[in-house]
Design an enzyme around this catalytic site. Structure first.
Site, mmCIF file in Angstrom:
data_model
loop_
_atom_site.group_PDB
_atom_site.id
_atom_site.type_symbol
_atom_site.label_atom_id
_atom_site.label_comp_id
_atom_site.label_asym_id
_atom_site.label_seq_id
_atom_site.Cartn_x
_atom_site.Cartn_y
_atom_site.Cartn_z
ATOM 1 N N CYS A 86 0.688 -0.900 -0.041
ATOM 2 C CA CYS A 86 -0.049 0.310 0.014
ATOM 3 C C CYS A 86 1.004 1.256 -0.081
ATOM 4 C CB CYS A 86 -1.054 -0.026 1.255
ATOM 5 S SG CYS A 86 -1.814 1.613 1.522
ATOM 6 N N ASN A 87 0.937 2.015 -0.995
ATOM 7 C CA ASN A 87 1.640 3.304 -1.271
ATOM 8 C C ASN A 87 1.390 4.280 0.094
ATOM 9 O OD1 ASN A 87 2.995 3.402 -4.192
ATOM 10 N ND2 ASN A 87 0.942 2.157 -4.147
ATOM 11 N N THR A 88 0.208 4.103 0.157
ATOM 12 C CA THR A 88 -0.245 5.045 1.454
ATOM 13 C C THR A 88 0.372 4.718 2.839
ATOM 14 O OG1 THR A 88 -2.335 5.397 0.245
ATOM 15 C CG2 THR A 88 -2.304 6.325 2.481
ATOM 16 N N CYS A 130 -0.748 3.771 -6.366
ATOM 17 C CA CYS A 130 -1.885 3.251 -5.560
ATOM 18 C C CYS A 130 -2.167 1.994 -5.937
ATOM 19 C CB CYS A 130 -3.226 4.024 -5.172
ATOM 20 S SG CYS A 130 -4.560 3.068 -4.400
HETATM 21 N N1 DGL Z 1 -3.807 0.795 -1.985
HETATM 22 C C1 DGL Z 1 -3.659 2.051 -1.081
HETATM 23 C C2 DGL Z 1 -2.316 2.499 -1.737
HETATM 24 O O1 DGL Z 1 -1.492 2.061 -2.334
HETATM 25 C C3 DGL Z 1 -4.678 2.948 -0.841
HETATM 26 C C4 DGL Z 1 -5.957 2.754 -1.011
HETATM 27 C C5 DGL Z 1 -6.734 3.557 0.158
HETATM 28 O O2 DGL Z 1 -6.829 4.545 0.117
HETATM 29 O O3 DGL Z 1 -7.036 2.980 1.237
HETATM 30 O O4 DGL Z 1 -2.067 3.650 -1.601
#
Ligand code: DGL
Length: 255
Positions: free
Chosen positions: A75-77, A185
């Site tokens: 997850c990038n976030t 994301c």
């Molecule tokens: N899948 C998550 C990412 O890679 C973000 C999705 C979310 O906002 O929860 O950033």
């Protein structure tokens, strides 16, 4: 002490991390995986950085208690908000995080126009700002926060009229204008078809899944922790829902 047969935990705010898991399964098919989606708390991308960090540290506590040999932040976030805290808390553990693939895109298109689509938390975070600073002077970089898109993927609706409308509002102005679009994301690769319909074929799409899987393999090799099978994937989610498990398995290519 870690054993080769210990599992690799891969987690995301929901189903999106399966875009990373797919690469892991391709290059490391003999490993034992726990895929954990935190869909009960999704989306992460519109929370505060502190909230995301707390959720991630809590999840990491529960996953590391199960004797994992590596933690893949798919997850990038979550990477942006918590990777440094994770490395500080678990100095012995292999911790790998996905981040927007801006470097490969910038290297391939010197001086090019590059879009970066990601959550607001990722784009505003310090970690991404540092990455941006490395390439902003030599490229035209357009930031494209896409709140709402991860939710649509969580609901399996990225190809619905609603998904198409969200992407059109975000991307139509750039049709035929971008050399590259970074999908920052892990949910977004599942919207590739819709994105291509809007941008056309002249824009190359980049995501960090493959690089993250490759880095995980490198670490396991370095620490002599590669497992030779039999491979296994355990899919878990903080939502008590058979539908979300089914969607996760489907997106991971497990059924
Ligand atoms: N899948 C998550 C990412 O890679 C973000 C999705 C979310 O906002 O929860 O950033």
């Amino acid at each position: 002490m870690n054993r080769r047969s210990d599992p690799i935990a891969v987690f995301d705010s929901g189903v999106g991390g399966t875009s990373v898991l797919r690469h892991l399964l391709r290059i490391l098919p003999n490993e034992r995986y726990i895929y954990f989606g935190d869909s009960a708390n999704a989306p992460y991308g519109t929370k505060t950085t502190e909230q995301v960090r707390e959720l991630v540290l809590d999840l990491a506590r529960r996953l590391t208690a199960r004797g994992i040999k590596a933690l893949v932040v798919a997850c990038n976030t979550a990477t942006g908000a918590a990777i440094e805290a994770l490395r500080t808390q678990y100095p012995q553990l292999i911790v790998v995080g996905v981040e927007p693939a801006l470097k490969p895109a910038a290297d391939k298109y010197p001086g090019g126009h590059i879009g970066v689509m990601a959550t607001p938390v990722t784009l505003e975070g310090e970690k991404f700002r540092r990455l941006l600073d490395r390439f902003a002077a030599d490229h035209k970089i357009t930031l494209l926060p896409a709140p709402g898109l991860a939710d649509l993927v969580e609901a399996g609706k990225q190809d619905s009229p609603e998904g198409e409308a969200l992407l059109k509002a975000l991307l139509s102005a750039y049709a035929g204008k971008l050399d590259a679009l970074v999908l920052g994301c892990t949910h977004y690769p599942f919207a590739t078809a819709a994105i291509r319909r809007i941008l056309g074929d002249g824009t190359e799409l980049f995501d960090g899944g493959e690089g993250t899987a490759a880095q995980t393999r490198r670490w396991l090799e370095t620490k002599d922790l590669l497992y030779q099978g039999p491979g296994q994937v355990l899919v878990e989610n903080s939502l008590d829902s058979p539908e979300i498990i089914h969607l996760t398995r489907k997106l991971a290519g497990l059924e």
